[in-house]
Design an enzyme around this catalytic site. Structure first.
Site, short mmCIF file in Angstrom:
data_model
loop_
_atom_site.label_atom_id
_atom_site.label_comp_id
_atom_site.label_asym_id
_atom_site.label_seq_id
_atom_site.Cartn_x
_atom_site.Cartn_y
_atom_site.Cartn_z
N ARG A 23 6.99 0.63 -3.40
CA ARG A 23 7.50 1.98 -3.15
C ARG A 23 8.82 1.87 -2.37
O ARG A 23 8.99 0.98 -1.55
CB ARG A 23 6.46 2.75 -2.34
CG ARG A 23 6.75 4.19 -2.10
CD ARG A 23 5.55 4.89 -1.44
NE ARG A 23 4.45 5.01 -2.38
CZ ARG A 23 3.17 4.82 -2.09
NH1 ARG A 23 2.81 4.50 -0.86
NH2 ARG A 23 2.23 4.95 -3.00
N ASP A 105 -2.68 -2.43 1.64
CA ASP A 105 -3.66 -1.48 1.09
C ASP A 105 -4.48 -0.71 2.12
O ASP A 105 -4.65 0.48 1.96
CB ASP A 105 -4.63 -2.16 0.10
CG ASP A 105 -3.92 -3.03 -0.91
OD1 ASP A 105 -2.96 -2.54 -1.53
OD2 ASP A 105 -4.29 -4.20 -1.05
N ASP A 107 -5.47 1.54 5.03
CA ASP A 107 -4.75 2.61 5.72
C ASP A 107 -5.69 3.30 6.69
O ASP A 107 -6.89 3.38 6.45
CB ASP A 107 -4.22 3.65 4.72
CG ASP A 107 -3.32 3.03 3.66
OD1 ASP A 107 -2.32 2.41 4.04
OD2 ASP A 107 -3.63 3.17 2.47
N ASP A 120 -9.01 3.19 1.57
CA ASP A 120 -8.65 2.18 0.57
C ASP A 120 -9.27 0.80 0.82
O ASP A 120 -8.69 -0.23 0.47
CB ASP A 120 -7.13 2.05 0.44
CG ASP A 120 -6.48 3.37 0.03
OD1 ASP A 120 -7.15 4.16 -0.66
OD2 ASP A 120 -5.33 3.61 0.41
N GLU A 123 -9.79 -0.96 -2.53
CA GLU A 123 -8.52 -1.48 -3.05
C GLU A 123 -8.12 -2.75 -2.32
O GLU A 123 -7.67 -3.73 -2.93
CB GLU A 123 -7.43 -0.42 -2.92
CG GLU A 123 -6.09 -0.85 -3.47
CD GLU A 123 -4.98 0.18 -3.26
OE1 GLU A 123 -3.90 -0.03 -3.82
OE2 GLU A 123 -5.19 1.18 -2.53
#
Length: 177
Positions: A23, A105, A107, A120, A123
């Protein structure tokens, strides 16, 4: 590399452990730099996802990055109070292109009412296997979750409303110059 000064705009890039770009935030305004930390603000900032999708942040957010801690903090200033999104991530690296870090990943979200959630986890476990996170890295990240929760509970640094108010006020002053 010259440190950015107050009022400068920088790009922020997050990567995954495998080196792929995750990102990008364009035009984050720098509010303060020290040897170890950068404080900035995103306000209607353009964000580009790895798949090319683009969106713009909705509200002002104070961002905090550190060279020694394995997390970064986003304090989102909303009508109902400040909420936080904290990424477990590598300490940042700064070059002439951008402020860069690896997103791991996990959070932690802190709602305006103080509720905390670890997000997450699945993930993280999936990427840990897929990208071969070492046991040492896993330990470092889990220890930094504990440090982060301590900061939240103690209202340390970015988790202090006074901190958010000071940096938001400084942003308004710089924006209106």
């Amino acid at each position: 590399m010259r440190l950015p000064k107050e009022g400068d705009f920088i790009t922020i890039q997050s990567y995954k452990h495998d080196g792929s770009l995750h990102r990008t935030w364009r035009d984050t305004m720098v509010l303060k730099t020290t040897e170890n930390a950068i404080i900035g603000v995103n306000d209607h900032t353009l964000v580009t996802e790895s798949d090319g999708r683009r969106w713009v942040t909705r509200e002002p957010a104070i961002v905090y990055f550190h060279r020694k801690y394995w997390f970064n903090i986003i304090a989102m200033i909303r009508e109902n109070g400040t909420s936080y999104y904290c990424n477990l991530a590598s300490p940042y690296y700064l070059d002439s292109e951008a402020l860069k870090y690896i997103d791991y990943d996990l959070d932690v979200k802190v709602f305006a009412d103080g509720e905390k959630r670890l997000l997450d986890v699945e993930e993280y476990e999936r990427h840990k296997k897929k990208m071969n996170y070492s046991n040492d890295l896993d330990y470092i990240l889990k220890e930094n979750v504990k440090i982060l929760v301590d900061w939240i509970n103690q209202e340390r640094g970015p988790f202090s409303q006074a901190y958010v108010n000071i940096w938001y006020k400084r942003y308004i002053e710089l924006k209106n110059r």
